[in-house]
Design an enzyme around this catalytic site. Structure first.
Site, PDB file in Angstrom:
ATOM      1  N   TYR A 184       3.238  33.301 -26.856  1.00 45.47           N
ATOM      2  CA  TYR A 184       3.281  34.278 -26.271  1.00 45.47           C
ATOM      3  C   TYR A 184       3.722  35.852 -26.526  1.00 45.47           C
ATOM      4  CZ  TYR A 184       3.296  31.491 -21.242  1.00 45.47           C
ATOM      5  OH  TYR A 184       3.480  30.061 -20.376  1.00 45.47           O
TER       6      TYR A 184
ATOM      7  N   LYS B 293       3.270  19.215 -31.471  1.00 41.99           N
ATOM      8  CA  LYS B 293       2.854  18.669 -32.404  1.00 41.99           C
ATOM      9  C   LYS B 293       2.161  18.817 -33.267  1.00 41.99           C
ATOM     10  CE  LYS B 293      -1.592  17.513 -31.064  1.00 41.99           C
ATOM     11  NZ  LYS B 293      -2.182  16.679 -29.625  1.00 41.99           N
TER      12      LYS B 293
ATOM     13  N   ASP C 260       1.195  15.778 -26.485  1.00 41.11           N
ATOM     14  CA  ASP C 260      -1.025  14.929 -25.339  1.00 41.11           C
ATOM     15  C   ASP C 260       0.357  14.148 -24.737  1.00 41.11           C
ATOM     16  OD1 ASP C 260      -0.055  14.143 -27.680  1.00 41.11           O
ATOM     17  OD2 ASP C 260      -2.180  14.166 -28.197  1.00 41.11           O
TER      18      ASP C 260
ATOM     19  N   ASP D 277       6.154  25.812 -20.836  1.00 42.20           N
ATOM     20  CA  ASP D 277       5.589  26.636 -19.381  1.00 42.20           C
ATOM     21  C   ASP D 277       4.130  24.736 -18.787  1.00 42.20           C
ATOM     22  OD1 ASP D 277       4.577  27.865 -17.839  1.00 42.20           O
ATOM     23  OD2 ASP D 277       2.402  28.079 -18.378  1.00 42.20           O
TER      24      ASP D 277
ATOM     25  N   ASP E 174       5.551  22.589 -15.504  1.00 40.38           N
ATOM     26  CA  ASP E 174       5.027  22.651 -14.454  1.00 40.38           C
ATOM     27  C   ASP E 174       4.521  20.622 -13.591  1.00 40.38           C
ATOM     28  OD1 ASP E 174       4.720  24.885 -13.995  1.00 40.38           O
ATOM     29  OD2 ASP E 174       2.646  24.789 -13.271  1.00 40.38           O
TER      30      ASP E 174
END
Ligand code: IPM
Ligand code: MG
Length: 357
Positions: free
Chosen positions: A142, A189, A221, A245, A249
């Site tokens: 970001y 990751k 994942d 982020d 959600d």
């Protein structure tokens, strides 16, 4: 106590939901005899329209001189064609970055009353869900360098993390896990990303200071799959900015509605910015349809983290639960046999409940 709060309603449903949150805060302050010192500031699309930029200096200064910030939402289709730096979302990143709000708490709680609104099978969520997603908020992709090559036919975004940036958020996560069920899942990751390998080594080093916390590592994942397969395995999740982020959600949806979830963005001291995790929902702005609960619960987080007013925070959380018991529902959490109410009525019902300690 006097609470000095900056209000940044923003765009779309932002003003609708902030108004209801203020109704509730007003009721709590009456009940507990606190005073409010409120100032309004512009940010997002509304600031672009009236002042020519998403995050005016006056907003940044006003917010930094307050004890806490309550933000509604920013953005909307009207400003979607503006370039990166001029977009309403820039206001959000500017506030987070400039105010140093590296620690983002996103609790995902499934209220038993809303079980019917949860898209997962009852057997998977039986007994409720209570997950705390802790997202690093001022680093990573970001805030990394981004750009295009000269001909404009290639682009890049960079993800970078320093040990210091990782360590401060990971420590917050261990502390949070200590006060909960003592399970911490660090999501990364590390099979691909160097930043993730650094992240993992920092988590492992700090874990030695917290022998009573069960730590595990999970690839992002897999984590996104596990969240719908068996969400009850999670207590606290800590992760970098973009993974947080996305996963927050996902976590929000399994609690029934994104309209229910608050967030706190903190730095080391008590100052913080509080906002619902949902967006500005321009299609229902001003129509008395939005669910104000995420913003109202954000006020509860503000009372807890910025003002150390735990009883007051709980009063709001209990009031929300009571109103859900009463079957009142905004459209996003409506189900059979419940009673549909608008934004304002939902705010008033919760404010009314806050008159009882
Ligand atoms: C969030 C939002 C923001 C983010 C957007 C609006 C910039 O999705 O707070 O989760 O990506 O951080
Ligand atoms: Mg998001």
């Amino acid at each position: 106590m006097k609470l000095k709060i900056a209000l940044v309603p923003g765009d779309g449903i932002g003003p609708d939901i902030v108004a209801e949150a203020m109704k509730v805060l007003g009721a709590v302050c009456d009940t507990y005899r606190h005073k409010m010192d409120l100032s309004f500031y512009l940010a997002g699309g509304v600031a672009i329209d009236t002042m020519g930029e998403p995050l005016p200096e006056s907003t940044l200064i006003g917010c930094s001189e307050s004890q806490a910030v309550l933000l509604g939402a920013v953005g909307g289709p009207k400003w979607d064609n503006l370039s990166g730096d001029k977009r309403p979302e820039k206001a959000l990143l500017g506030l987070r970055g400039n105010l140093g709000l590296f620690c983002n708490l996103r609790p995902a709680i499934l209220y038993p009353q809303l079980q019917q609104a949860c898209p997962l099978k009852e057997s998977i969520v039986e007994g409720g869900l209570d997950i705390l997603v802790i997202r690093e908020l001022t680093g990573g992709i970001y805030f990394g360098k981004r750009g295009r090559n000269e001909s404009g036919d290639a682009a890049y975004d960079t993800m970078a993390y320093s040990v210091g940036e990782i360590e401060r958020i990971v420590r917050k996560a261990f502390e949070a896990a200590k006060g909960r069920n003592r399970r911490l899942t660090s999501v990364d990751k590390a099979n691909i990303l160097e930043t993730s390998r650094l992240w993992r080594s920092v988590v492992n080093r700090i874990a030695a200071d917290y022998p009573d916390i069960a730590v595990s590592h999970m690839y992002v994942d897999n984590a996104s799959m596990q969240l719908v397969r068996n969400p009850k395995q999670f207590d606290v999740i800590v992760t970098e900015n973009m993974f947080g982020d996305i996963l927050s959600d996902e976590a929000s949806m399994i609690t029934g509605s994104i309209g229910m979830l608050p967030s706190a963005s903190l730095r080391e001291e008590s100052f913080g910015m509080y906002e619902p995790i949902h967006g500005s929902a321009p299609d229902i702005a001003g129509l008395d349809k939005a669910n104000p609960i995420a913003t109202i619960l954000s006020v509860a987080m503000m009372l807890r983290y910025s003002f150390a007013l735990e009883d007051e925070a709980r009063t709001i959380e209990k009031a929300v639960s009571k109103v859900l018991d009463s079957k009142a529902r905004t459209a996003d959490i409506m189900s059979e046999g419940m009673q549909l109410v608008g934004t304002k009525e939902m705010g008033s019902l919760i404010a009314e409940q806050c008159k009882n300690k």
